[in-house]
Write a protein that holds these residues in place. Structure first.
Motif, mmCIF file in Angstrom:
data_model
loop_
_atom_site.group_PDB
_atom_site.id
_atom_site.type_symbol
_atom_site.label_atom_id
_atom_site.label_comp_id
_atom_site.label_asym_id
_atom_site.label_seq_id
_atom_site.Cartn_x
_atom_site.Cartn_y
_atom_site.Cartn_z
ATOM 1 N N ASP A 53 0.502 10.728 -9.240
ATOM 2 C CA ASP A 53 -0.282 10.984 -8.027
ATOM 3 C C ASP A 53 -1.709 10.442 -8.165
ATOM 4 O O ASP A 53 -2.236 10.332 -9.276
ATOM 5 N N GLY A 54 -2.312 10.134 -7.021
ATOM 6 C CA GLY A 54 -3.725 9.762 -6.991
ATOM 7 C C GLY A 54 -3.990 8.270 -6.823
ATOM 8 O O GLY A 54 -5.135 7.833 -6.963
ATOM 9 N N ARG A 63 -6.433 7.864 -3.859
ATOM 10 C CA ARG A 63 -7.797 8.276 -4.200
ATOM 11 C C ARG A 63 -8.455 7.298 -5.177
ATOM 12 O O ARG A 63 -9.643 7.006 -5.068
ATOM 13 N N ARG A 85 4.134 8.896 5.915
ATOM 14 C CA ARG A 85 2.919 8.070 5.798
ATOM 15 C C ARG A 85 2.926 6.956 6.841
ATOM 16 O O ARG A 85 3.974 6.628 7.404
HETATM 17 MG MG MG Z 1 -0.753 12.025 -3.404
#
Ligand code: MG
Ligand code: IPE
Ligand code: IPE
Length: 238
Positions: free
Chosen positions: A18-19, A22, A69
């Protein structure tokens, strides 16, 4: 970096990668650049896992919820994952890694489905680390699929409801040879499961790190394993 020789290496590790988004937005880049950069972390994790002699590593690449998404990001991920397989399978194969995909195939583009099948057959005879890639995967969908298969067996008279036990459920999961995880890692600071391996992580140790996935390297994997070594696993006993 934590010394592998001084540590007990868990047999089966699951990772929620994850990430990526970001990582990119923190750098003023479009989200997809984070997915691109994540390929380095995937490669590093797989090669480190193979070197450590893990029995299995399972990577969460696309969830049944990720269809929510924006279309552009979903389309990018479908193409990107196909290209990633083009670029990386030979290297994984030469490290004796056996690739399988878990999840529902039907909604993924045909070209990606073909690439998945090809990657599985190329590496199918390998005897090293089992690499399970969770794609269009949901823990609940996996249980629904297992229930349907068991239901079919009951309808065909091959199974009695009263004889269904935990082993029956485990045997009907996507990869029945990799059911009980020792360690589950999630990157990027979120402390949730997001519908990953719900049945299989019943007694896994959970490890959350703030490191975003594109920055995750072998040293971070070793840190997770070092933390795993500090845990006392009791499985309900004393
Ligand atoms: Mg995520
Ligand atoms: C993980 O990174 C990759 C996928 C879920 C496909 P994210 O894309 O979820 O990154 P964040 O959570 O938005 O930062
Ligand atoms: C989980 O990450 C799915 C994958 C890593 C493929 P998400 O980023 O989709 O999860 P949520 O939305 O934060 O729960």
């Amino acid at each position: 970096m934590a010394d592998a020789n001084a540590l007990e290496i868990p047999k089966r590790i699951a990772i929620i990668m994850d990430g990526n988004g970001r990582w990119a937005t923190q750098r003023g880049l479009p989200r997809i650049e984070g997915h691109r950069e994540g390929e380095k972390a995937v490669t590093a994790a797989v090669l480190a896992g193979a070197e450590l002699g893990l029995e299995a590593m399972t990577l969460y690449a696309f969830s049944t919820e990720n269809w929510k998404r924006p279309t552009d990001e979903v389309r990018f991920l479908m193409n990107f994952n196909r290209e990633l397989l083009d670029r990386r399978v030979a290297e994984f194969d030469s490290n004796n890694v056996k690739i399988r995909f878990i999840g529902r195939r039907e909604r993924t583009p045909k070209a990606l489905q073909r690439k998945m099948a090809e990657s599985e057959s190329t590496t199918g005879r390998n005897t090293g680390m089992k690499l399970n890639v969770a794609f269009n995967y949901g823990g609940r969908a996996e249980l629904v699929d297992a229930m349907r298969a068991i239901g079919e067996e009951i309808a065909a008279g091959k199974q009695k409801p009263g004889s269904i036990n935990e082993k029956t459920i485990s045997k009907h999961l996507y990869v029945p040879d990799v059911v009980d995880y020792d360690l589950m890692i999630r990157t990027a600071g979120e402390s949730r499961i997001s519908n990953f391996l719900l049945w299989e992580i019943a007694y896994a140790e959970l490890y959350f790190t703030p490191v975003t996935w594109p920055d995750f390297r072998k040293e971070h994997l070793m840190e997770a394993i070092a933390e795993y070594n500090r845990r006392i696993r009791k499985f309900g006993a004393i």
